[in-house]
Design a protein around this motif. Sequence first.
Motif, short mmCIF file in Angstrom:
data_model
loop_
_atom_site.label_atom_id
_atom_site.label_comp_id
_atom_site.label_asym_id
_atom_site.label_seq_id
_atom_site.Cartn_x
_atom_site.Cartn_y
_atom_site.Cartn_z
N ARG A 184 -42.24 12.24 13.44
CA ARG A 184 -42.36 13.43 14.27
C ARG A 184 -41.16 14.35 14.08
O ARG A 184 -41.30 15.59 14.07
N TYR A 189 -43.11 6.38 14.32
CA TYR A 189 -43.71 7.63 14.81
C TYR A 189 -42.62 8.66 15.12
O TYR A 189 -42.75 9.84 14.76
N LEU A 222 -41.58 19.04 22.06
CA LEU A 222 -41.67 18.72 20.63
C LEU A 222 -42.44 19.79 19.87
O LEU A 222 -42.13 20.08 18.71
N VAL A 280 -40.36 21.15 16.51
CA VAL A 280 -40.70 20.88 15.11
C VAL A 280 -40.84 22.15 14.28
O VAL A 280 -40.93 22.09 13.06
N LEU A 285 -50.64 13.79 13.26
CA LEU A 285 -49.82 12.59 13.45
C LEU A 285 -50.18 11.89 14.76
O LEU A 285 -50.47 10.68 14.77
N SER A 286 -50.13 12.62 15.86
CA SER A 286 -50.39 12.00 17.15
C SER A 286 -51.84 11.57 17.29
O SER A 286 -52.14 10.54 17.92
#
Length: 777
Positions: A265, A261, A196, A200, A83-84
Amino acid sequence: MAASAPAWTFIALFLPFVAALLAPFLVSRLGDKAAWIIALAPALSFLHFCRFLGEISAGEVVTGGYAWAPSLNLSFSWFIDGLSLTFALLITGIGTLIVIYSGGYMKGHRHLGRFLSFILLFMGAMLGLVVSDSFLMLFVYWELTSIASFLLIGFDHEREAARRAALQALVVTGAGGLSLLAGLVFLWNVTGVTQLSLLVHLGDALKMSPFYLPALFLVLGGAFTKSAQFPFHFWLPNAMEAPTPVSAYLHSATMVKAGVYLLMRLNPVLGGTPAWEILLPFFGGVTLITGALIGIRQTDLKLMLAYTTMASLGLLVMLTGFGSPHAIEAAVLYLVAHSLFKGALFMVAGAVDHETGTRELPLLGGLRHAMPVTFAAALLAACSMAGLPLFAGFLAKEEIYAALAAGNPRAVFFTGAALAGNALMVAIALAVGLKPFIGQRKNTPRHPHEAPITLWLGPVVLAALGIVFGVFSPLLHAYLSSPMASAIIDEPTVVTITTIPHLGLPLALSVFTLAIGVLIYWQLERARWLMAQMLESLGPGPDRWFDHMVTGLVRFSAGLMRIIQPGRLEIYITITFILVALTLLVPLFVFDELPDMPAWPTGLLVQEAAFFVIAALGIIAVLRAADRLTAIVSLGIQGFAVAVIFLLFGAPDLSFTQFMVETLSVVILTLVMTRLRLSVSDHRPAGQVVLDATIAIACGLGFALMLLKSVGRPLDPFMTDFFDAYSKAIAHGANVVNVIIVDFRGTDTLGEIAVVMITGLAVLALLKLRVGKRGEG
């Protein structure tokens, strides 16, 4: 999990900030050609992040960083997964093209250096946001994007519309940032983690917490304001007051996608609940339809694209909250495709405006011969936006319908919303990418010709990538789509859709969407008229509500200030002492914390008792004084008596300090009184005297009770032993009290001295002002 070389990633993250510092200097030396050199900074960052494609596609995660305040679990750390990494590549890759584009678009502008500095600051903030691991780092970069966007939207600060749009964006997104901060605090307190990368993988721990809903609402407040979800959407179209390079960058790869985003996330820890699957699809669907409908109403190319960005953001939020793996895959594909075609179309709109002098669609036509390269880029980008086969947009649209289309009422409703929104965006894509270039040539403010390479390079590259990613979709899926979807779902996911049409309901819905979109484009003028009538019937929208809210807030603040700041010092002092008395007394009585009354000391010496009596007589003398000067001198009586009491009880240093303070206070107050034109005596009505006496007694009683409560507790000798043991060893002083004041709490003492000095300067300034006015009189 893999750890990257921290130094190189740190450099890649800060290269845009370094370039922002150098941009004004380089532009002042090289002019608009400096943009090519400045673009090397984001290009190098892009190449650095490309190095991670192999390990990220293999399922690895890249982490790193530096400890900032380990005792508080705060760090400057990054967390790079699919994702990032996708966001980082879009930000730096499109950012490189935007910097080059800005050099051509703003050629000759006297503030080009400043503009490029703001763009690079914006880029660095967004890049830091998407790779942040720690909550604190995420929030700092989140707010920095708001500040940078404020500077960019209000770049043309001489225009009122630009200033208003910048302020509006800052207020809305800034308020959302505070909401996000509160949400992050909730997440921290519920889970106990501040990173994070740990959050997650907590599973359902947060969802089972009673604080889940407050945390969700606060996070959504930050995400919805940043990504312009209804009813916070109004700031996004107004941001078109910024120069076109800002619009192209903001809408394709940066700020407006920050909220999306964040939702992606946090999907593993906040998603999958009824609240998530109701709120996100609902607000996303409303935003999709609202943006697409208002977009049809516009005639300005940038505004048409801005409202389709709003619609696209709604579609992304709707898919993220829909709750199925296919919906996440569709969101991933659409996010990448949207970044490419929207960045290209915005730059095309800027190039058309730059060469013709207008962005109004009714004034444009027949530009295909004058601007063939720009036309080719516009046509390719419009085809991707419309979702034609062979383009990345086709992949996204097919996956959207595959994810949403089902037989239950919920699926039918959101499929209908997606179909209507997509059809309207097909019409707008054709209007922006095709209509200005076909038909009869129209007279424009400027004679058009092909834009320079700096203006068409970006659109051509992004439009070409749209078809490359479509044709070579396995390459797209291997390095971007699948790793990104896996990060959002938090389990290995493989995206397999290709541009080869497959018979079925998704293809039928795609064909139907194109047919409706072409029909709307054919009847564009009528559709625009119908939307104008509908919007007029609805009355003022959220944009005007914002103005009314700000006006009301200003009036309320002005009224409140007239009440609490009337300009009379005695009122300020009275309120201050009332609050002091309440702060001291209310907790003691409400929580039943009154101290035990001490017994009268039996061994009190005559001299000690005498000075207590003298102190009391000093207070009486102050109250009975006939004039102010006598009251000031009498006030020193009790001060000197207290100083002698300190001396008798074995505190000579404290006693000496008290003597000095009292002496200086009497002298300074006496000098001040001789310079002021005051009445000789203090004439106050009886009611005022009673009020002042009550406040004074309450404050004195509060301090006395608080002191008794404090000394009634057992003495903890820890600090006493510490100072006794280390004053000589560390500070090399035998007088413990002096060492404490000068060394151990030297900063505190310096602060007290600074306060006294500032107060003295303020008094001196007031005296000077008073004397000056008296001289003028």
